[in-house]
Write a protein that holds these residues in place. Structure first.
Motif, PDB file in Angstrom:
ATOM      1  N   ASN A  25       0.824  -1.202   0.000  1.00  0.00           N
ATOM      2  CA  ASN A  25       0.000   0.000   0.000  1.00  0.00           C
ATOM      3  C   ASN A  25       0.861   1.257   0.000  1.00  0.00           C
ATOM      4  O   ASN A  25       0.542   2.255   0.637  1.00  0.00           O
ATOM      5  N   ALA A  26       1.989   1.173  -0.701  1.00  0.00           N
ATOM      6  CA  ALA A  26       2.935   2.288  -0.772  1.00  0.00           C
ATOM      7  C   ALA A  26       3.684   2.220  -2.093  1.00  0.00           C
ATOM      8  O   ALA A  26       3.811   1.158  -2.690  1.00  0.00           O
ATOM      9  N   ILE A  27       4.183   3.356  -2.500  1.00  0.00           N
ATOM     10  CA  ILE A  27       4.991   3.434  -3.710  1.00  0.00           C
ATOM     11  C   ILE A  27       6.357   3.989  -3.350  1.00  0.00           C
ATOM     12  O   ILE A  27       6.518   4.646  -2.321  1.00  0.00           O
ATOM     13  N   PHE A  28       7.363   3.694  -4.170  1.00  0.00           N
ATOM     14  CA  PHE A  28       8.662   4.288  -3.879  1.00  0.00           C
ATOM     15  C   PHE A  28       9.354   4.886  -5.094  1.00  0.00           C
ATOM     16  O   PHE A  28      10.499   5.300  -5.013  1.00  0.00           O
ATOM     17  N   GLN A  29       8.653   4.987  -6.218  1.00  0.00           N
ATOM     18  CA  GLN A  29       9.220   5.651  -7.393  1.00  0.00           C
ATOM     19  C   GLN A  29       8.090   6.070  -8.327  1.00  0.00           C
ATOM     20  O   GLN A  29       6.972   5.574  -8.224  1.00  0.00           O
ATOM     21  N   ALA A  30       8.386   6.972  -9.237  1.00  0.00           N
ATOM     22  CA  ALA A  30       7.370   7.498 -10.156  1.00  0.00           C
ATOM     23  C   ALA A  30       6.747   6.402 -11.012  1.00  0.00           C
ATOM     24  O   ALA A  30       5.558   6.456 -11.322  1.00  0.00           O
ATOM     25  N   ASP A  31       7.520   5.381 -11.384  1.00  0.00           N
ATOM     26  CA  ASP A  31       6.995   4.288 -12.201  1.00  0.00           C
ATOM     27  C   ASP A  31       5.897   3.492 -11.494  1.00  0.00           C
ATOM     28  O   ASP A  31       5.163   2.751 -12.138  1.00  0.00           O
ATOM     29  N   ASP A  32       5.805   3.633 -10.168  1.00  0.00           N
ATOM     30  CA  ASP A  32       4.784   2.907  -9.411  1.00  0.00           C
ATOM     31  C   ASP A  32       3.389   3.484  -9.606  1.00  0.00           C
ATOM     32  O   ASP A  32       2.401   2.858  -9.231  1.00  0.00           O
ATOM     33  N   ARG A  33       3.297   4.696 -10.142  1.00  0.00           N
ATOM     34  CA  ARG A  33       1.994   5.282 -10.441  1.00  0.00           C
ATOM     35  C   ARG A  33       2.026   5.802 -11.877  1.00  0.00           C
ATOM     36  O   ARG A  33       2.200   6.995 -12.106  1.00  0.00           O
ATOM     37  N   PRO A  34       1.867   4.891 -12.851  1.00  0.00           N
ATOM     38  CA  PRO A  34       1.972   5.300 -14.250  1.00  0.00           C
ATOM     39  C   PRO A  34       0.811   6.171 -14.716  1.00  0.00           C
ATOM     40  O   PRO A  34       0.909   6.830 -15.738  1.00  0.00           O
ATOM     41  N   GLN A  35      -0.268   6.186 -13.974  1.00  0.00           N
ATOM     42  CA  GLN A  35      -1.438   6.973 -14.348  1.00  0.00           C
ATOM     43  C   GLN A  35      -2.015   7.581 -13.080  1.00  0.00           C
ATOM     44  O   GLN A  35      -2.265   6.894 -12.108  1.00  0.00           O
ATOM     45  N   GLY A  36      -2.189   8.898 -13.063  1.00  0.00           N
ATOM     46  CA  GLY A  36      -2.738   9.569 -11.892  1.00  0.00           C
ATOM     47  C   GLY A  36      -1.927  10.799 -11.559  1.00  0.00           C
ATOM     48  O   GLY A  36      -1.135  11.275 -12.367  1.00  0.00           O
ATOM     49  N   ASP A  41       7.196  13.741  -2.701  1.00  0.00           N
ATOM     50  CA  ASP A  41       8.259  13.190  -1.857  1.00  0.00           C
ATOM     51  C   ASP A  41       7.710  12.542  -0.586  1.00  0.00           C
ATOM     52  O   ASP A  41       8.177  11.489  -0.178  1.00  0.00           O
ATOM     53  N   ILE A  42       6.719  13.151   0.016  1.00  0.00           N
ATOM     54  CA  ILE A  42       6.157  12.629   1.263  1.00  0.00           C
ATOM     55  C   ILE A  42       5.570  11.228   1.083  1.00  0.00           C
ATOM     56  O   ILE A  42       5.553  10.420   2.000  1.00  0.00           O
ATOM     57  N   GLU A  43       5.105  10.908  -0.133  1.00  0.00           N
ATOM     58  CA  GLU A  43       4.500   9.606  -0.404  1.00  0.00           C
ATOM     59  C   GLU A  43       5.530   8.484  -0.437  1.00  0.00           C
ATOM     60  O   GLU A  43       5.187   7.326  -0.179  1.00  0.00           O
ATOM     61  N   VAL A  44       6.746   8.791  -0.804  1.00  0.00           N
ATOM     62  CA  VAL A  44       7.751   7.746  -1.015  1.00  0.00           C
ATOM     63  C   VAL A  44       8.850   7.714   0.047  1.00  0.00           C
ATOM     64  O   VAL A  44       9.584   6.736   0.139  1.00  0.00           O
ATOM     65  N   ARG A  45       8.958   8.743   0.829  1.00  0.00           N
ATOM     66  CA  ARG A  45      10.081   8.883   1.761  1.00  0.00           C
ATOM     67  C   ARG A  45      10.201   7.730   2.752  1.00  0.00           C
ATOM     68  O   ARG A  45      11.263   7.113   2.871  1.00  0.00           O
ATOM     69  N   ASP A  46       9.138   7.410   3.479  1.00  0.00           N
ATOM     70  CA  ASP A  46       9.222   6.379   4.519  1.00  0.00           C
ATOM     71  C   ASP A  46       9.556   5.002   3.952  1.00  0.00           C
ATOM     72  O   ASP A  46      10.387   4.284   4.507  1.00  0.00           O
ATOM     73  N   PHE A  47       8.913   4.628   2.855  1.00  0.00           N
ATOM     74  CA  PHE A  47       9.168   3.324   2.247  1.00  0.00           C
ATOM     75  C   PHE A  47      10.602   3.263   1.726  1.00  0.00           C
ATOM     76  O   PHE A  47      11.321   2.288   1.962  1.00  0.00           O
ATOM     77  N   ASN A  48      11.038   4.305   1.041  1.00  0.00           N
ATOM     78  CA  ASN A  48      12.412   4.347   0.533  1.00  0.00           C
ATOM     79  C   ASN A  48      13.432   4.241   1.655  1.00  0.00           C
ATOM     80  O   ASN A  48      14.401   3.492   1.558  1.00  0.00           O
ATOM     81  N   GLU A  49      13.229   5.006   2.707  1.00  0.00           N
ATOM     82  CA  GLU A  49      14.169   4.977   3.837  1.00  0.00           C
ATOM     83  C   GLU A  49      14.215   3.595   4.473  1.00  0.00           C
ATOM     84  O   GLU A  49      15.285   3.107   4.836  1.00  0.00           O
ATOM     85  N   CYS A  50      13.064   2.951   4.587  1.00  0.00           N
ATOM     86  CA  CYS A  50      13.026   1.600   5.157  1.00  0.00           C
ATOM     87  C   CYS A  50      13.837   0.636   4.298  1.00  0.00           C
ATOM     88  O   CYS A  50      14.665  -0.114   4.808  1.00  0.00           O
TER      89      CYS A  50
END
Length: 114
Positions: A25-36, A41-50
């Motif tokens: 239920n999270a994304i970590f790069q622009a390719d994860d949401r090809p449409q929308g 940055d706030i959407e991907v920060r926590d998952f990326n850091e983990c």
């Protein structure tokens, strides 16, 4: 988020190869949401850091480009993530995203080799 704390705890206790697949239920790069809407940055920060903290990497995907849609937005939130031990053991592994048909989620991603 509790999931990231639990994932870090799990990874800290694994001595060998590790594969975790599921709906993050999270994304970590622009390719994860090809449409929308654009990725913030706030959407991907926590998952990326983990993922960086525990040395985990996203598995290459084939097939569809998203795993959830509401008809307007398409997102890839189901992922296979692996540690270096897994990549060394199974370097050709891929996650195949199947077609969704009429549902919000397609069938669970399938794991295989390319």
């Amino acid at each position: 988020m509790v999931l990231w704390v639990d994932l870090k705890s799990l990874a800290a206790n694994v001595q060998g190869p590790m594969l975790c697949m599921g709906d993050y239920n999270a994304i970590f790069q622009a390719d994860d949401r090809p449409q929308g809407s654009s990725i913030q940055d706030i959407e991907v920060r926590d998952f990326n850091e983990c993922l960086i903290d525990i040395g985990i990497h996203d598995v290459k995907t084939t097939g569809g480009s998203y795993t959830w849609t509401n008809g307007h937005t398409c997102i890839r939130i189901d992922k296979g993530i692996v540690n270096v031990g897994w990549m060394m053991l199974m370097p050709a592994i891929e996650v195949n995203i199947l077609s969704s048909g009429v549902y919000h989620h397609p069938p669970p991603p399938q794991i295989g080799t390319g």
